[in-house]
Motif scaffolding. Structure first.
Motif, PDB file in Angstrom:
ATOM      1  N   GLU A 173       0.849  -1.192   0.000  1.00 25.90           N
ATOM      2  CA  GLU A 173       0.000   0.000   0.000  1.00 25.90           C
ATOM      3  C   GLU A 173       0.887   1.246   0.000  1.00 25.90           C
ATOM      4  OE1 GLU A 173      -3.217  -0.376  -0.378  1.00 25.90           O
ATOM      5  OE2 GLU A 173      -2.973  -2.552  -0.250  1.00 25.90           O
ATOM      6  N   SER A 174       0.964   1.936  -1.128  1.00 22.91           N
ATOM      7  CA  SER A 174       1.846   3.105  -1.263  1.00 22.91           C
ATOM      8  C   SER A 174       1.140   4.337  -0.712  1.00 22.91           C
ATOM      9  CB  SER A 174       2.208   3.322  -2.739  1.00 22.91           C
ATOM     10  OG  SER A 174       2.793   2.160  -3.270  1.00 22.91           O
ATOM     11  N   VAL A 175       1.210   4.502   0.594  1.00 24.43           N
ATOM     12  CA  VAL A 175       0.521   5.631   1.227  1.00 24.43           C
ATOM     13  C   VAL A 175       1.560   6.674   1.619  1.00 24.43           C
ATOM     14  CG1 VAL A 175      -1.134   6.338   2.988  1.00 24.43           C
ATOM     15  CG2 VAL A 175      -1.215   4.029   2.070  1.00 24.43           C
ATOM     16  N   HIS A 176       1.964   7.457   0.635  1.00 24.94           N
ATOM     17  CA  HIS A 176       2.877   8.568   0.887  1.00 24.94           C
ATOM     18  C   HIS A 176       2.351   9.790   0.143  1.00 24.94           C
ATOM     19  CE1 HIS A 176       4.416   7.560  -3.086  1.00 24.94           C
ATOM     20  NE2 HIS A 176       4.802   6.368  -2.653  1.00 24.94           N
ATOM     21  N   MET A 177       3.046  10.908   0.292  1.00 25.63           N
ATOM     22  CA  MET A 177       2.520  12.176  -0.224  1.00 25.63           C
ATOM     23  C   MET A 177       2.433  12.195  -1.744  1.00 25.63           C
ATOM     24  SD  MET A 177       4.333  14.728   2.544  1.00 25.63           S
ATOM     25  CE  MET A 177       5.880  13.847   2.664  1.00 25.63           C
ATOM     26  N   ALA A 178       3.405  11.601  -2.413  1.00 26.58           N
ATOM     27  CA  ALA A 178       3.369  11.580  -3.878  1.00 26.58           C
ATOM     28  C   ALA A 178       2.195  10.731  -4.373  1.00 26.58           C
ATOM     29  CB  ALA A 178       4.685  11.034  -4.426  1.00 26.58           C
ATOM     30  N   ALA A 179       1.964   9.582  -3.713  1.00 27.44           N
ATOM     31  CA  ALA A 179       0.834   8.734  -4.105  1.00 27.44           C
ATOM     32  C   ALA A 179      -0.488   9.464  -3.882  1.00 27.44           C
ATOM     33  CB  ALA A 179       0.869   7.430  -3.307  1.00 27.44           C
ATOM     34  N   ALA A 180      -0.571  10.231  -2.786  1.00 28.70           N
ATOM     35  CA  ALA A 180      -1.797  10.980  -2.508  1.00 28.70           C
ATOM     36  C   ALA A 180      -2.067  12.005  -3.605  1.00 28.70           C
ATOM     37  CB  ALA A 180      -1.691  11.672  -1.148  1.00 28.70           C
ATOM     38  N   MET A 181      -1.022  12.668  -4.100  1.00 30.18           N
ATOM     39  CA  MET A 181      -1.200  13.651  -5.170  1.00 30.18           C
ATOM     40  C   MET A 181      -1.719  12.974  -6.448  1.00 30.18           C
ATOM     41  SD  MET A 181      -0.401  16.433  -3.667  1.00 30.18           S
ATOM     42  CE  MET A 181      -0.072  17.732  -4.844  1.00 30.18           C
ATOM     43  N   MET A 182      -1.186  11.800  -6.748  1.00 27.94           N
ATOM     44  CA  MET A 182      -1.652  11.093  -7.935  1.00 27.94           C
ATOM     45  C   MET A 182      -3.077  10.597  -7.737  1.00 27.94           C
ATOM     46  SD  MET A 182       1.637   9.164  -9.553  1.00 27.94           S
ATOM     47  CE  MET A 182       0.754   9.071 -11.105  1.00 27.94           C
ATOM     48  N   PHE A 183      -3.412  10.200  -6.518  1.00 32.34           N
ATOM     49  CA  PHE A 183      -4.780   9.794  -6.225  1.00 32.34           C
ATOM     50  C   PHE A 183      -5.748  10.946  -6.489  1.00 32.34           C
ATOM     51  CE2 PHE A 183      -8.143  10.135  -3.028  1.00 32.34           C
ATOM     52  CZ  PHE A 183      -8.917   9.035  -3.348  1.00 32.34           C
ATOM     53  N   CYS A 184      -5.335  12.159  -6.153  1.00 33.26           N
ATOM     54  CA  CYS A 184      -6.196  13.328  -6.347  1.00 33.26           C
ATOM     55  C   CYS A 184      -6.327  13.714  -7.808  1.00 33.26           C
ATOM     56  CB  CYS A 184      -5.654  14.512  -5.563  1.00 33.26           C
ATOM     57  SG  CYS A 184      -5.810  14.317  -3.796  1.00 33.26           S
ATOM     58  N   GLY A 185      -5.484  13.164  -8.662  1.00 35.06           N
ATOM     59  CA  GLY A 185      -5.637  13.444 -10.086  1.00 35.06           C
ATOM     60  C   GLY A 185      -4.399  13.952 -10.782  1.00 35.06           C
ATOM     61  N   PHE A 186      -3.311  14.241 -10.036  1.00 33.58           N
ATOM     62  CA  PHE A 186      -2.080  14.686 -10.696  1.00 33.58           C
ATOM     63  C   PHE A 186      -1.500  13.539 -11.510  1.00 33.58           C
ATOM     64  CE2 PHE A 186      -2.553  17.859  -7.429  1.00 33.58           C
ATOM     65  CZ  PHE A 186      -2.173  19.018  -8.074  1.00 33.58           C
ATOM     66  N   ARG A 187      -1.089  13.846 -12.738  1.00 33.82           N
ATOM     67  CA  ARG A 187      -0.624  12.791 -13.652  1.00 33.82           C
ATOM     68  C   ARG A 187       0.886  12.619 -13.600  1.00 33.82           C
ATOM     69  NH1 ARG A 187      -5.366  12.286 -16.617  1.00 33.82           N
ATOM     70  NH2 ARG A 187      -6.900  13.699 -15.708  1.00 33.82           N
TER      71      ARG A 187
END
Length: 816
Positions: A737-751
């Motif tokens: 489970e990649s739960v870090h800040m970069a993964a969160a940004m991609m989850f929000c829609g950043f490509r």
């Protein structure tokens, strides 16, 4: 008799009270609450020894003391304060005396009082079972088996009969564990098979015990037939979907049982020694187990529960992947690996589904309920309910009703043709997953648990299939050593153990940054991991944009090593970036998702960039170069494209959390320059996995957390630069489970995201940022390739100046 036993009885109570008082001293070490309310807990008058009831009360008191003191001993076993005042034998004496009182109470009860005698037999059985765990008392198990068998009678029917048979079988299986008499197994299996095919919640435990008994028989006796039966019984009576209703909200137990049974099989017969027929059969067991994490973390589950639940599935994806490589194909292995990674993000993201394609009335209901559910999930997690238990219970009731409504609507959708798997575990074929390689090869790296080698799966294109290469020189042990040594370098950096004393060299984790070390580790990664992949791809050295792009998809220990930075930097040796420009993806599906709708984002106007900076976060080391970094970026980006943040101070570049949260949905580009903090299960006293959601960026009035990003929709998001420490560092305790800040940004829609694997220098921020934004804003529409190539170019410049790898290897690119 009373006087001699009374001393032990009172002594046990007094010792227990002392331990209970000490519990307050050691409360931070755990959540155990030692109860002190039981018969005679006030230590005044012991119950009478003239009646069965009096003996029963004393037995209950001593049994409670034994249970609580055993827990205290386990919890505080290293605490000298406790051990110094705790007589070593008082705990066991309590148990022995409880058995004496229990036996006398049983004898004093008339045989005609059958119900009362059964009520007294139950605690006697429990106490004997507990004492059998002590050295020298194993034969108590014979008495337990005899008592359990004696309670079986044809007069009992229904649930009572099932319960008594289950307890009798349980006693047989426990006795087998001590004495290894297969007659106990045979009798257990004979009794349990009568319940195996009957769908009934009360018989669930019987099926589990049947799996246990048959796996024990194979572990003890071996044999092809026993193995066949063991695999079949696990698949059909534990994992099969037909039993899903019986495991409602208990799939975590189901998964644990399944993994334990497989482990028992593998102890007898390692995977590498198994024949093809049984290996393929076990693949089907793994397929069934891989869907359980999605049932454990249902869509809309309470936010604080998801990650802790998924800890139970740690390593399952890699187990299935390795098994498929041995007994099936690389394509099958990729499917199984992909199925059970990033379950947290998959399930959380589903609340934002469009539900297009469903009948309009049902789709609209789902949209409304999903929106309400997401709002409540976040509100319940982020609100401080201390002192307001009544309101918390009211809101929790609303949450539970909303969850039930959502799952009822999802069940309705699954009745429709073509939607049978709606909101259940994804089942993507390799042909769909391989679309992630449409812009360049994707390389999956995995380290085998029981092997002296590791594996690389290369997917060259959507139509090329999966190519498996074995990295013979890199074992899991060796990889773990490299990872630990790199972590040690990072830890020494954070603790201020820098090689050079330069006041400008401050990391954005609040400590001086490490200046040297790691060159040998980078060279090892190059020789034993990256170079074999480059050779398999047939790539030659080249420069600039003549080099192809390559996406690394690391798993397990590979997630904490800088594959992009691998190289021999001691002389004129080669390195990874001589051949390819590296990016990372947490999964194949995540990369494909990032490409969906990308063209419309790139061509939409106007571009809006949000620049967030904090030079003086409270209680943290000042970051003087943050101001220079923001100035450098503003010299490149047109002023009309920059979002003005409310309350922003040009003098000190301070920003409030709420200002950022309100502006984020407008932004297509986000730059965060500040201290970063990555939390994981090890960051909290109780090692709670949801601690990762508290990771974030340190601003003027608090931390901009992953939790904030989870609440937001980012329809215009394209690129994020996380110029802070550890913004791409995951949780070592939960690698799937990649739960870090970069993964969160991609989850929000950043490509596309630039982030850091460990600490970064405040000194380097302005140079790296200006290079990337200069390339990005060179004119014309944005090109996704601009970011990774620009990052690679500035990093190569830092290398050319002979800066140590620890300065530049921290930067990574994720996404398209």
């Amino acid at each position: 008799m009373d006087d001699s036993y009374y001393v032990v009885y009172k002594g046990a109570i007094q010792t227990f009270h002392h331990i209970a008082r000490l519990h307050e001293t050691f409360k931070p070490y755990g959540t155990l609450v030692l109860g002190t309310m039981f018969c005679d807990s006030d230590n005044h008058v012991a119950p009478s020894l003239d009646t069965a009831e009096g003996f029963s009360q004393r037995r209950e008191t001593l049994a409670s003391i034994y249970h609580c003191m055993s827990m205290a001993q386990g919890l505080f076993r290293n605490e000298q304060l406790v051990m110094a005042v705790e007589p070593p034998d008082i705990c066991e004496c309590s148990l022995h005396l409880a058995l004496v009182f229990s036996q006398i109470a049983l004898q004093k009860t008339e045989a005609s009082e059958s119900d009362n005698r059964d009520d007294l037999r139950n605690p006697q059985i429990q106490l004997l079972s507990e004492r059998a765990k002590l050295p020298g008392f194993e034969n108590d198990l014979n008495q337990v088996v005899g008592m359990c068998k004696g309670m079986l009678t044809p007069s009992f029917e229904g649930a009572r009969s099932v319960y008594l048979q289950q307890r009798y079988v349980e006693s047989l299986l426990t006795r087998f564990d001590f004495f290894h008499d297969t007659a106990d197994l045979d009798e257990s299996i004979f009794l349990l098979q009568q319940f195996a095919d009957i769908p009934d919640y009360q018989l669930r435990d019987s099926r589990v015990m049947l799996c246990d008994a048959i796996c024990k028989r194979f572990s003890s006796c071996g044999g092809v037939d026993n193995l066949t039966i063991a695999i079949s019984i696990i698949q059909h009576f534990l994992i099969a979907p037909i039993w899903d209703m019986e495991w409602h909200n208990s799939d975590d137990t189901r998964l644990n049982k399944g993994r334990a049974f497989l482990a028992a099989i593998f102890r007898r017969l390692p995977v590498t020694q198994m024949d093809q027929q049984h290996g393929i059969a076990l693949l089907e067991v793994y397929r069934g187990m891989l869907r359980l994490p999605y049932r454990m973390m249902k869509v809309g589950l309470d936010l604080h529960l998801g990650l802790p639940i998924l800890v139970l599935a740690r390593g399952l994806a890699l187990e299935a992947f390795e098994h498929a490589l041995i007994f099936s194909s690389p394509e099958c292995a990729v499917e199984m690996l992909e199925k059970c990674r990033d379950v947290f993000w998959t399930q959380t993201l589903r609340l934002r589904s469009s539900f297009d394609g469903l009948p309009p009335p049902l789709a609209e209901k789902l949209r409304l309920v999903a929106s309400k559910l997401e709002s409540y999930v976040h509100m319940m997690y982020s609100t401080n309910w201390e002192g307001d238990n009544f309101r918390w219970q009211q809101e929790l009731d609303v949450l539970r009703k909303t969850q039930a409504e959502f799952h009822s609507l999802a069940a309705d959708a699954r009745q429709l043709e073509g939607y049978e798997h709606f909101m259940s575990d994804p089942n993507l074929p390799f042909s769909s997953l391989a679309m992630a390689a449409q812009k360049g090869p994707v390389v999956i790296l995995a380290a085998r648990e029981m092997s002296e080698s590791t594996d690389a799966i290369i997917i060259r294109s959507p139509t090329s299939g999966a190519e498996h290469i074995i990295l013979h020189d890199m074992s899991l042990t060796r990889l773990s050593s490299i990872s630990l040594r790199l972590q040690d370098l990072n830890t020494r950096s954070r603790n201020g153990d820098a090689s050079h004393d330069n006041t400008d060299e401050i990391s954005r984790a609040g400590r001086p940054a490490v200046r040297a070390g790691g060159e040998q580790l980078f060279a090892t990664l190059w020789r034993e991991v990256v170079r074999p992949v480059i050779n398999a791809l047939g790539y030659q050295k080249s420069d600039g944009r003549d080099r192809p792009r390559l996406w690394w998809c690391p798993t397990g220990q590979f997630m904490s090593v800088p594959l992009h930075a691998a190289g021999d930097y001691g002389g004129d040796g080669d390195c990874c970036s001589d051949y390819v420009v590296s990016s990372y993806t947490r999964s194949l599906q995540a990369l494909s998702n990032a490409r969906q709708g990308l063209e419309s984002v790139l061509t939409s106007n106007p571009t809006k960039a949000m620049l967030v900076a904090e030079t003086n976060a409270p209680n943290l080391t000042p970051l003087p170069n943050v101001a220079k970094e923001i100035t450098a970026i503003k010299s490149v980006i047109p002023s009309h494209a920059i979002i003005s943040l409310g309350g922003e101070s040009e003098a000190d570049h301070g920003t409030r959390v709420q200002d950022v949260v309100e502006a984020l949905p407008q932004a297509s580009i986000v730059h965060l320059a500040c201290h970063g903090t990555q939390r994981d299960a090890k960051s909290s006293a109780i090692h709670y996995a949801s601690e990762a959601l508290e990771s974030g960026f340190c601003l003027r009035d608090g931390t901009l957390k992953i939790l904030h990003f989870l609440r937001l929709g980012m329809p215009r998001a394209f690129f994020a630069f996380l110029s802070a420490c550890e913004s791409a560092k995951g949780d070592d305790t939960q690698p799937d489970e990649s739960v870090h800040m970069a993964a969160a940004m991609m989850f929000c829609g950043f490509r596309s995201v630039v982030a850091t694997m460990w600490t970064m220098d405040d000194l380097d921020g302005p140079e790296v940022a200006k290079a990337i934004y200069t390339e990005l804003f060179k004119g014309g529409p944005f090109n996704p390739d601009d970011v990774p190539y620009a990052l690679d170019a500035v990093v190569r410049g830092m290398r050319a100046r002979k800066l140590p790898p620890s300065r530049w290897a921290t930067y990574v690119h994720m996404g398209v």
